[in-house]
Design a protein around this motif. Structure first.
Motif, mmCIF file in Angstrom:
data_model
loop_
_atom_site.group_PDB
_atom_site.id
_atom_site.type_symbol
_atom_site.label_atom_id
_atom_site.label_comp_id
_atom_site.label_asym_id
_atom_site.label_seq_id
_atom_site.Cartn_x
_atom_site.Cartn_y
_atom_site.Cartn_z
ATOM 1 N N GLY A 41 31.945 -13.576 20.213
ATOM 2 C CA GLY A 41 33.051 -13.375 19.281
ATOM 3 C C GLY A 41 33.065 -11.947 18.770
ATOM 4 N N ILE A 42 34.220 -11.494 18.308
ATOM 5 C CA ILE A 42 34.335 -10.124 17.798
ATOM 6 C C ILE A 42 35.093 -10.154 16.479
ATOM 7 C CG2 ILE A 42 35.352 -7.859 18.253
ATOM 8 C CD1 ILE A 42 34.997 -8.464 21.242
ATOM 9 N N LYS A 345 10.550 -12.812 19.480
ATOM 10 C CA LYS A 345 9.903 -11.518 19.693
ATOM 11 C C LYS A 345 8.389 -11.656 19.583
ATOM 12 C CE LYS A 345 13.349 -8.203 18.150
ATOM 13 N NZ LYS A 345 13.659 -7.350 17.002
ATOM 14 N N GLN A 348 7.036 -13.113 22.691
ATOM 15 C CA GLN A 348 7.002 -12.157 23.803
ATOM 16 C C GLN A 348 5.896 -11.137 23.605
ATOM 17 O OE1 GLN A 348 10.889 -10.529 23.607
ATOM 18 N NE2 GLN A 348 11.834 -12.175 24.789
ATOM 19 N N ALA A 349 5.843 -10.564 22.389
ATOM 20 C CA ALA A 349 4.927 -9.444 22.159
ATOM 21 C C ALA A 349 3.471 -9.879 22.212
ATOM 22 C CB ALA A 349 5.243 -8.799 20.819
ATOM 23 N N TYR A 352 1.277 -9.449 25.392
ATOM 24 C CA TYR A 352 0.740 -8.155 25.811
ATOM 25 C C TYR A 352 -0.434 -7.681 24.966
ATOM 26 C CZ TYR A 352 5.098 -8.101 28.395
ATOM 27 O OH TYR A 352 6.128 -8.431 29.220
ATOM 28 N N ASN A 353 -0.340 -7.903 23.658
ATOM 29 C CA ASN A 353 -1.492 -7.506 22.843
ATOM 30 C C ASN A 353 -1.626 -8.384 21.601
ATOM 31 O OD1 ASN A 353 0.888 -6.413 21.944
ATOM 32 N ND2 ASN A 353 -0.061 -4.642 21.011
ATOM 33 N N LEU A 355 -1.500 -9.226 17.935
ATOM 34 C CA LEU A 355 -0.625 -8.662 16.911
ATOM 35 C C LEU A 355 -1.366 -8.466 15.594
ATOM 36 C CD1 LEU A 355 2.539 -10.846 17.537
ATOM 37 C CD2 LEU A 355 2.059 -8.581 18.413
ATOM 38 N N ASP A 359 2.178 -4.459 13.593
ATOM 39 C CA ASP A 359 3.044 -4.887 14.702
ATOM 40 C C ASP A 359 4.145 -5.809 14.191
ATOM 41 O OD1 ASP A 359 1.589 -3.497 16.543
ATOM 42 O OD2 ASP A 359 0.254 -5.175 17.003
ATOM 43 N N LYS A 362 6.915 -3.971 12.806
ATOM 44 C CA LYS A 362 7.740 -3.375 13.858
ATOM 45 C C LYS A 362 8.670 -4.406 14.490
ATOM 46 C CE LYS A 362 4.465 0.064 15.398
ATOM 47 N NZ LYS A 362 3.428 0.191 16.412
ATOM 48 N N LEU A 363 8.230 -5.651 14.518
ATOM 49 C CA LEU A 363 9.041 -6.698 15.134
ATOM 50 C C LEU A 363 10.162 -7.165 14.208
ATOM 51 C CD1 LEU A 363 6.264 -8.891 16.758
ATOM 52 C CD2 LEU A 363 7.834 -7.388 17.903
ATOM 53 N N GLN B 107 11.141 -5.907 26.226
ATOM 54 C CA GLN B 107 10.223 -6.727 25.427
ATOM 55 C C GLN B 107 9.018 -5.958 24.893
ATOM 56 O OE1 GLN B 107 9.125 -10.185 27.673
ATOM 57 N NE2 GLN B 107 11.230 -10.897 27.857
ATOM 58 N N VAL B 109 8.137 -4.217 22.576
ATOM 59 C CA VAL B 109 8.520 -3.717 21.251
ATOM 60 C C VAL B 109 7.418 -2.991 20.506
ATOM 61 C CG1 VAL B 109 10.496 -4.815 20.200
ATOM 62 C CG2 VAL B 109 8.576 -6.202 20.874
ATOM 63 N N THR B 110 6.186 -3.263 20.862
ATOM 64 C CA THR B 110 5.116 -2.615 20.111
ATOM 65 C C THR B 110 4.572 -1.368 20.818
ATOM 66 O OG1 THR B 110 3.607 -4.200 21.089
ATOM 67 C CG2 THR B 110 4.339 -4.659 18.851
ATOM 68 N N HIS B 129 29.435 -2.903 19.765
ATOM 69 C CA HIS B 129 29.972 -4.200 19.356
ATOM 70 C C HIS B 129 30.930 -4.044 18.170
ATOM 71 C CE1 HIS B 129 30.227 -8.514 18.993
ATOM 72 N NE2 HIS B 129 30.079 -8.355 17.686
ATOM 73 N N THR B 132 34.272 -2.446 19.366
ATOM 74 C CA THR B 132 35.190 -3.304 20.121
ATOM 75 C C THR B 132 36.157 -4.001 19.166
ATOM 76 O OG1 THR B 132 33.522 -5.012 20.087
ATOM 77 C CG2 THR B 132 33.749 -3.809 22.130
ATOM 78 N N GLY B 133 35.700 -4.261 17.954
ATOM 79 C CA GLY B 133 36.596 -4.880 16.979
ATOM 80 C C GLY B 133 37.357 -3.884 16.132
#
Lengths: 431, 265
Positions: A41-42, A345, A348-349, A352-353, A355, A359, A362-363, B107, B109-110, B129, B132-133
């Motif tokens: 949506g916009i 997030k 996912q994060a 890798y390491n 947290l 961290d 940052k997320l 992904q 992010v860190t 975004h 666009t509006g």
């Protein structure tokens, strides 16, 4: 009457319909030469009350044969009346769309003559837009309760989203405040839409006209009738489950009519209550909460000082803290300060390491709230006090507390059943 | 990769950057800092100029497309349009990570070098975004013309949306901040860089539609719910300069609403 006057009258009458979303349709599957739809949506503008304007929200007419007590367009009200012709709506929509003012059309109508006639007029307008003007943008249209099933079906193939407004949460209030409406007729089109949609979902994919591709929604007025928050949340949950609704909108009642059955005309709209209901609604749709977890029969109203998620976490404080490295998605979602995006997030994060607190910052995790409920590397943050009353006090800033106090519509006794008001007062004053 | 104690300078174009990628990965070394010709900063090291070699750059582009996942390739190309400091060095690191693993860069992010790129991309796509509006067009026969004043290089990412939305029209969009004219026509997006604002459109008569739009917005506002902070959060003031509803005919600047008074302060 010129077009500008008509727009003013008929947009004014349509503004109490909350829905203005243009989301839910992916890819332009319709035939046509102008227009597209975006899944998210916009928003094209925002009114000074902070509400998004995405669709050209209009009533086809505001001359209604019904006399519902809460409605601005009720028959007995002395207000200017107007009616658009289908061609006027179609060309206005196209012009606004080309100028990128809007994402599509939201068309509703008062009941003129009878439901079938009203529905036919809506169909005529939509046909004109889709077929003559080649418009393939977003259209949200009201299903008219009481109209013939065939007409509803035809309307559904022309629109992207349909909605029937429940308006009042219970049957008793509906009978009292909307005497001309048949409560059962309200749910009939809703059922029909969800049935056709589920039948269509079973047909293997082929180029076929989609019936209401963005699903259906509804709206409830809050504060015009005596239902508790618990009842409202339960009704929403049922609507989501039984009719696969995409959204239930809540609209704080704004007194427009002087009526002995309704709150006095000077009453402020219960905006805070509406806000809490939306939060609860999000918990049910995105945070895997059940209605019974949010409110109970014994405590049927929201704690207006704390959002429903923080409130749940405080009530179930014994289950926390959870470890950020090992907690499941379900449990991450329950932590105040972590939302669905943050939780994903983290998932996912942490692959890798390991947290740490930095961290998490940052997320985008709101540590100010989350620190009471989580553990990093097996330890809670240094200096955190583990006491529910302290917790309530620290989840609000002094400024927030004062604002909430002003907006609060609950009595002190009701507040006392939720937490120790005096102690929180004292703690916040000494923050 | 060996860290050289020198600075590199290139022309700031994408092909120029890909030449740097070639230089860096072929000889397995990278500089301390990478600057562009336009950069005003005074450097400690004298810069070694890396000449752009379009042929070579195109080859590198093909190689990257082959070796990286599509998602990661897009991460690199859009990452180049971010305005983060030292984006070139971060991108070199991102390419090296992408070559070693298929895991989505988005992904990481860190990761200290990838995180700024992720942030920068987020800023671009958020602005895209919003735009666009919030873009407003004037209709000039089959041309739709609009002006924007973005913070980021968003114009490069707006083509897809408007090409799909108005397939039978030519959309012309002028970016005042970076002096770029975007022309989206017949399924293709083209860009003219370093151009002046086209004056042809200055004389398009303001139509009745603008007035209808203003009356519509005034009518759908619920006065009991007035909330300028909320509005400002969703519709930041920087966009309003270009929007029809905020253009007052009598006063060329923004209308005197509660929000604008706050900015004046």
């Amino acid at each position: 009457m010129n077009l500008e006057e008509k727009i003013t009258i008929l947009a004014e009458s349509a503004k109490y319909d909350v829905s203005c979303s243009s989301s839910g349709v992916e890819g332009a599957q319709r035939a046509g030469s102008v227009g597209s739809t975006a899944k998210a949506g916009i928003c094209h503008s925002f009114t000074s009350d902070g509400r998004c304007v995405s669709l050209l929200k209009l009533l086809l007419t505001n001359s209604c044969i019904f006399d519902c007590h809460y409605c601005i367009n009720r028959r007995s009200n002395q207000i200017p009346r107007a009616t658009f012709t289908p061609e006027e709506i179609a060309s206005l929509t196209m012009d606004f769309y080309l100028r990128n003012y809007i994402e599509g059309l939201f068309l509703s109508s008062a009941i003129i003559k009878n439901p079938d006639y009203t529905c036919e007029l809506l169909i005529k307008t939509l046909r004109l837009l889709r077929e003559t003007h080649g418009f393939r943008g977003y259209i949200h249209v009201k299903a008219i309760p009481g109209a013939d099933e065939k007409l509803i079906q035809e309307l559904g193939f022309l629109a992207d989203r349909m909605s029937v407004n429940v308006e009042l949460p219970s049957r008793a209030s509906l009978e009292q405040l909307a005497p001309d409406k048949n409560p059962l007729a309200l749910y009939k089109p809703m059922k029909q839409i969800s049935q056709i949609r589920s039948e269509q979902a079973l047909i293997p994919y082929k180029q076929q006209a989609k019936f209401v591709p963005a699903g259906q929604s509804t709206q409830m007025i809050i504060g015009a009738s005596p239902e508790t928050d618990y009842e409202i949340v339960r009704i929403s949950e049922k609507l989501y489950q039984n009719y696969q609704l995409k959204r239930v909108y809540y609209s704080a009642y704004i007194p427009v009519n002087d009526d002995s059955l309704l709150p006095a005309i000077e009453t402020d709209p219960p905006l805070l209550r509406e806000h809490r209901l939306y939060q609860a609604d999000w918990l049910m749709r995105y945070y895997q909460f059940q209605a019974e977890e949010i409110l109970t029969k014994e405590k049927p109203n929201f704690n207006l000082y704390l959002d429903p998620k923080a409130n749940w976490a405080v009530q179930h404080y014994e289950t926390f803290p959870v470890d950020i490295q090992t907690a499941s998605y379900h449990w991450l979602l329950r932590v105040p300060g972590i939302g669905p995006k943050g939780a994903k997030k983290i998932m996912q994060a942490r692959k890798y390491n390991k947290l740490d607190w930095e961290d998490l910052k940052k997320l985008g995790i709101v540590l100010k709230r989350a620190k009471y409920f989580i553990r990093c590397s097996g330890e809670t943050q240094f200096g955190v006090v583990h006491d529910p009353t302290h917790l309530i006090a620290s989840l609000m800033s002094a400024k927030q507390y004062q604002t909430l106090k002003k907006l609060n519509t609950q009595s002190t006794t009701e507040q006392l059943s939720l937490f120790d008001v005096d102690q929180v007062d004292y703690l916040i004053a000494n923050q | 990769m060996k860290l050289l104690s020198e600075a590199w300078q290139y022309d700031g174009s994408y092909w120029g950057f890909l030449t740097i990628v070639y230089e860096s990965f072929t000889y397995q070394h990278k500089p301390i800092v990478i600057t562009t010709q336009d950069s005003q900063e005074v450097q400690l090291f004298e810069a070694r100029i890396i000449e752009t070699q379009p042929q070579l750059a195109k080859k590198i582009d093909c190689r990257l497309k082959e070796r990286l996942t599509q998602e990661n390739y897009e991460f690199i190309t859009s990452g180049f349009f971010t305005k983060t400091a030292d984006k070139e060095l971060d991108l070199l690191e991102a390419i090296s990570l992408g070559l070693h693993s298929q895991a989505p860069l988005e992904q990481r992010v860190t990761h200290p070098e990838i995180a700024p790129l992720i942030e920068g991309r987020k800023r671009i796509f958020n602005e895209v975004h919003s735009l666009t509006g919030f873009i407003r067009f004037e209709i000039c026969e089959t041309i739709l013309y609009g002006v924007i004043g973005p913070k980021e290089y968003s114009i490069y990412f707006l083509g897809d949306h408007f090409l799909l939305r108005y397939p039978t029209y030519t959309v012309m969009l002028y970016d005042e901040t970076h002096q770029i004219l975007g022309i989206f026509d017949k399924g293709q997006a083209r860009f003219l860089e370093d151009v002046c604002k086209p004056e042809v459109f200055n004389h398009v008569a303001t139509s009745e539609s603008a007035q209808y739009w203003k009356s519509f917005l005034a009518a759908v506002t619920i006065k009991e719910r007035e909330n300028p902070e909320c509005r400002r959060g969703h519709l930041p003031i920087r966009y309003r300069k270009y929007m029809t509803e905020f253009q007052d005919d009598s006063q060329p600047k923004l209308p005197n609403t509660a929000d604008n008074e706050i900015t004046k302060k």
